[in-house]
Every structure is written in C-alpha cells, then in structure tokens.
Design a protein around this motif. Structure first.
Motif, short mmCIF file in Angstrom:
data_model
loop_
_atom_site.label_atom_id
_atom_site.label_comp_id
_atom_site.label_asym_id
_atom_site.label_seq_id
_atom_site.Cartn_x
_atom_site.Cartn_y
_atom_site.Cartn_z
N GLU A 199 -24.96 -33.93 34.43
CA GLU A 199 -26.28 -34.43 34.86
C GLU A 199 -27.19 -34.60 33.64
OE1 GLU A 199 -30.53 -34.09 35.81
OE2 GLU A 199 -29.41 -32.45 34.96
N ARG A 200 -27.13 -33.64 32.73
CA ARG A 200 -27.96 -33.73 31.51
C ARG A 200 -27.44 -34.84 30.59
NH1 ARG A 200 -33.01 -31.92 31.84
NH2 ARG A 200 -32.58 -32.83 33.85
N PHE A 201 -26.13 -35.10 30.64
CA PHE A 201 -25.57 -36.23 29.90
C PHE A 201 -26.32 -37.50 30.33
CE2 PHE A 201 -22.82 -39.91 29.77
CZ PHE A 201 -22.08 -39.79 28.60
N PHE A 229 -32.23 -32.53 42.00
CA PHE A 229 -31.04 -31.94 41.38
C PHE A 229 -31.39 -30.77 40.45
CE2 PHE A 229 -27.46 -31.38 38.68
CZ PHE A 229 -26.35 -31.87 39.36
N LYS A 230 -32.24 -31.04 39.50
CA LYS A 230 -32.42 -30.14 38.35
C LYS A 230 -32.85 -28.71 38.70
CE LYS A 230 -33.32 -29.19 33.89
NZ LYS A 230 -32.27 -28.57 33.08
N PRO A 231 -33.90 -28.51 39.51
CA PRO A 231 -34.31 -27.12 39.71
C PRO A 231 -33.30 -26.36 40.55
CG PRO A 231 -35.54 -28.56 41.17
CD PRO A 231 -34.71 -29.45 40.29
N PHE A 291 -29.15 -37.67 32.04
CA PHE A 291 -30.61 -37.56 31.84
C PHE A 291 -31.01 -37.81 30.39
CE2 PHE A 291 -34.34 -35.08 30.72
CZ PHE A 291 -35.23 -35.47 31.68
N TYR A 292 -30.34 -37.12 29.46
CA TYR A 292 -30.73 -37.27 28.05
C TYR A 292 -30.26 -38.60 27.48
CZ TYR A 292 -32.94 -32.77 27.66
OH TYR A 292 -33.81 -31.73 27.82
N GLY A 293 -29.15 -39.12 28.02
CA GLY A 293 -28.73 -40.45 27.61
C GLY A 293 -29.84 -41.43 27.91
N1 GLN Z 1 -33.81 -28.73 27.38
C1 GLN Z 1 -33.87 -28.08 28.63
C2 GLN Z 1 -33.30 -28.93 29.73
O1 GLN Z 1 -33.18 -30.09 29.66
C3 GLN Z 1 -35.26 -27.61 28.99
C4 GLN Z 1 -36.17 -28.71 29.33
C5 GLN Z 1 -37.51 -28.22 29.82
O2 GLN Z 1 -37.63 -27.28 30.61
N2 GLN Z 1 -38.52 -28.87 29.39
O3 GLN Z 1 -32.97 -28.41 30.74
#
Ligand code: GLN
Length: 500
Positions: free
Chosen positions: A36-38, A130-132, A40-42
């Motif tokens: 998921e972070r792949f 998703f994230k939390p 998101f950060y992509g």
């Molecule tokens: N780098 C962490 C993440 O993506 C924290 C990000 C945040 O809480 N601002 O989960």
C-alpha cells in the motif's frame, strides 16, 4: 469480503500468546502495508512534478495543491478509523479502502491529465479507510502490556519504508523513462498486490478486525450499515474533488475538521466510565498534539528541502555521484529500513535492563534529534561554494539524524494509540494520530513558504541564506518542544498509568 460467519478458529488470546519476538501474523500485515505504501509513496513522489510539467501549474500553486492533497489524505484517516470502530470493523474498511485506491490509481493511469482530480479523490478516500486500520490491526496482535509491541510496530514501520522506497523509486523512473500512464498503473498494481495479500491472509486473524456489531446485530442490519458506509463514502468523492481542485477550500477544511474532531474526542473521553481511561486518553491527546509540531518540521522533506536540494546542493555522497533530489526523496526510507530494527532491539535490550526511557522521554529525544538535524541543514551554509552550492554529504547526514528522531516518535506513536485508547476507540485514535500528520503537512507548507520569501531575482546564494536561516529557526523550535516534553514527562507519565 469478511462476513460475520467467517471462520474464527483461533481466539484473540491464542493469537496474542505467541512465542518469539514477533507474531507470525505481523508479517501478513507487514506485506499488505508495504505494498500500500509502495502505491502511496509512488504516487506522492509523482504529484508535484506531474502538476508542474503536465498540468502546467506554477511551482507555488503545485506545492499548495500538493500540501492540500497530503493534508486531505491524512485527514480522511480520521473518518476511516471512526467508521471502522463504529460500523465496518478493520477488515472491511481495509478492503474497501484498498479497492478505492486501486480505482483511483487506474483512473489516473488511463487518463492522467483529464481525470486527475477524480483519480486523486478516490485515492484520498481509499487511503483514509486503509491506512489507519491496518495499523490498528497490528496493535490487536498484542495483549495489553506486552513489551514486544513497540518492536512489532518498529518492524511494521520498516515494511512501510521498504514499500516507500521501492514505489518512490520505480514510479519516478517509470514516469521519466516511459510514461505517466505506466507510472500510475504501477501504483495501482502495487495496491492490487497489497490487497490480495490481505484478502488471502485475513482468515488467519481470528476475531481481529471483525465488525464491532458482529454477533450483536442481525446479518441483514450489518449489511445495511455496510452499504450506508460504502455509499456515503462514494457520495463524498465529488465533495473531495471540489475541495482539492480549489486550494482555498483546503483552508476552510483544515479550520473545521480538526476542531470538530477534537470536540468529538472530548465527548468520547467524557463518556468513558473510569478515570484512568479518561486520563490515558488525555495523555494520548498530548502525544497527538506534539506530533503535529514534529511533522511540521519533518515534512519540510517534500517541500522546502526538495527545493533546497534542487538549488543548493552538489551531487556527490561519499564520492559517489547522486542526484540530490533522489537523495532527498529516498534517504529517509533507507535509513528507516536500516535503523528501525536496531531501534526495536535497542528498546528490548534496554527494557530487559529496566533502563528503557519512557515514551514521553522518547518523544522528547525525537524532537532533540530533529533539532540537531535542522542545525546541520543550517550548518551546510558554511560549506557553500561561491555559487551557493553546498555539501550533499552533510545534507544526507542531517537526514540520518532526523530519521533517528522519527524512529523515537512515529512507530512508537502508532503503538501508543493502541495501548492508551480503549479497544472500541482504537480506529478513531489511530485516525486522530494521522489527522495530526495532516495538520503537520499543512503547517509544513506554511513554514516552508515563509522561508522561501526571497525576491524573484534571488541568486542561489540568497536562497541558501534564506532557507538555512529558516532551518536554524526550526532547530530552535524543535529544541524547545523536546525540552518541554522532557520537563512535563513526569506529569504525562502519571496520566498514562500502567502504560509506559
Ligand atoms: N512515513 C510514515 C508512513 O507513511 C509516517 C507518515 C506520517 O504519519 N506522517 O506511514
């Protein structure tokens, strides 16, 4: 999708009673979140460049928009956490969020320019669900008071950063070498992998993440609630679309959502039966409020530090040629991956010797590291050549130091939300933790914009001086925040009761 009739072979106690350092199930959540972070950060890495080069926005407009999008994403986690606690449960929320993120990414892949805001709006709502909730599920793997919890969140945090590193790098390369369509599609593919891992492994999680009303309401009523949430979140998408498109709405949004969330939390705190639970929630709120300041400093990364990298840095680290912006984008993740497991082991090692600093002190130390790192950013000015270019080595060192600060605060904060809040409020508090990130992002933009107030014809040297002056101020603010936390630590510790 999870249903109430799902097999729950193991009880919560059996799951939490695991041997070794990490629960086996942590790995499933680790890989889902990594992908998921792949995605998101992509996507995050592409937005500003896409908006300036493809949507032809001015730099400042694109940055404001970027800050707004980031703020919305993190703000929506509060809503996603809340609905998970009250109606959907974590599993369905994660499924729904993942699905919306996939739709968002592929919308962008199909027609990035034409459907930009629609794709982004789906992604915002999706990440909110998703994230939390995946983070809250990690907390559920541990029984109350299990000393291995922080180390578990540390490992989970490495997964986040491996995904961030891979996605951030691959999507940027794909956009540069091939096409924007492919780059956004890659984010979508990452999200599909993450969701599939979750779907195929969630059955091993016993009762963790099932809807809160499972067994209490009829299947029909639960289904009605689910449909209400799904339909409601789809109906909100046009609203998000409008707000992201018009930057001034971001301000209105930020002025209202935070105070509303705060009032709601106060109401939930007041409703709690016993004093100890209320005090623990107050302690959690102190951590949340301090984290806003932390992210406001830390999130210079996507804004002022990327411009600083663009204008004022040379291009070698330890004698190796590197693009300063790539270093700015990825060194934080690399350092988290290297140091997060070590930090986890350090906490365990200290805990065994009864020498582990308590959480408030850890937060305070986190700020002190950030203060040192901003002092290093400031100090780069003394290494500048006549054209205003300074040392990428020193800049990278500053990232290492700020990452150590992040590790004293961010994974621990996640862990803390699941220990200080009573279980029915876990999702909401996790959302609140990320809502603080939304405000941090928002404030970071304002601080960064304040620093960049140099004249249009400013030389590189003028810019260097303006930014490094700003960094010196941030170092002082971070130092003050760290000292305040350490000074008030005995008081907060009392509010935390048995949690430490
Ligand atoms: N780098 C962490 C993440 O993506 C924290 C990000 C945040 O809480 N601002 O989960």
């Amino acid at each position: 999708m999870a249903t109430t009739t799902e097999t729950t072979t193991l009880t919560l106690e059996e799951i939490q009673d695991f041997k070794g350092k990490y629960p086996k199930r942590l790995w499933y959540l680790f890989f889902s979140e990594m992908w998921e972070r792949f995605a998101f950060y992509g996507m995050r890495g592409m937005l500003t460049v896409f908006m300036t080069t493809q949507l032809l926005m001015k730099d400042d407009e694109a940055q404001l928009k970027y800050g707004g999008i980031q703020a919305f994403i993190y703000a929506m986690t509060f809503v996603g956490g809340l609905f998970a606690d009250k109606l959907l449960g974590f599993r369905k929320s994660i499924f729904w969020g993942g699905l919306l993120m996939i739709i968002g990414s592929f919308t962008l892949a199909v027609a990035p320019k034409e459907l930009y805001y629609i794709g982004i709006s789906f992604t915002i709502i999706g990440t909110g669900f998703f994230k939390p909730n995946i983070s809250s599920m990690v907390g559920s793997l541990y029984s109350e008071g299990d000393p291995r919890r922080d180390a578990g969140f540390g490992l989970f945090y490495s997964g986040i950063n491996i995904g961030a590193l891979l996605g951030g790098w691959l999507c940027i390369v794909a956009a540069k070498e091939y096409s924007w369509n492919l780059a956004f599609a890659l984010a979508g593919i990452g999200m599909i992998i993450g969701l599939l891992i979750f779907i195929f492994t969630k059955r091993t999680l016993g009762p963790i993440g099932l809807p809160p009303m499972a067994g209490k309401l009829s299947v029909k009523k639960i289904l009605r609630n689910d449909i209400f949430v799904y339909a409601g979140s789809l109906l909100v998408i046009p609203l998000i679309y409008l707000m992201v498109k018009n930057s001034q709405y971001t301000d209105y949004f930020m002025y209202t959502v935070g105070p509303a969330a705060l009032i709601y939390i106060i109401y939930e705190i007041a409703k709690l039966g016993d004093k100890a639970s209320r005090q623990k929630m107050i302690a959690a709120m102190v951590f949340i409020i301090f984290s806003i300041f932390f992210w406001a400093f830390f999130e210079q990364a996507g804004g002022s530090l990327s411009l600083f990298a663009l204008n004022n840095l040379n291009d070698t680290v330890l004698g190796i040629h590197m693009d300063p912006n790539a270093v700015n984008n990825s060194s934080n993740s690399v350092f988290v991956v290297i140091f997060s497991p070590l930090a986890g082991l350090l906490w365990l090692w200290l805990a065994k010797r009864k020498a582990e600093p308590n959480t408030v002190i850890k937060f305070g130390i986190g700020f002190l590291f950030v203060a040192v790192s901003f002092y290093i950013y400031y100090y780069t000015r003394f290494f500048a050549d006549a054209t205003g270019k300074t040392s990428l080595n020193l800049f990278t060192l500053a990232y290492l130091v700020s990452t150590l600060g992040e590790l004293c605060l961010s994974p621990i904060g996640l862990s803390l939300m699941t220990t200080l809040a009573p279980r029915p409020l876990h999702g909401m508090m996790m959302g609140m933790w990320f809502l603080a990130s939304a405000y941090g992002q928002y404030a970071a933009g304002i601080l960064g914009a304040g620093m960049s107030k140099t004249a249009d014809n400013a030389t590189q040297m003028d810019k260097l001086m303006a930014y490094t002056d700003g960094y010196k101020n941030l170092a002082i603010y971070a130092l003050i925040a760290g000292i305040v936390l350490i000074v008030i630590s005995p008081l907060i510790k009392k509010l935390m009761h048995e949690v430490h």
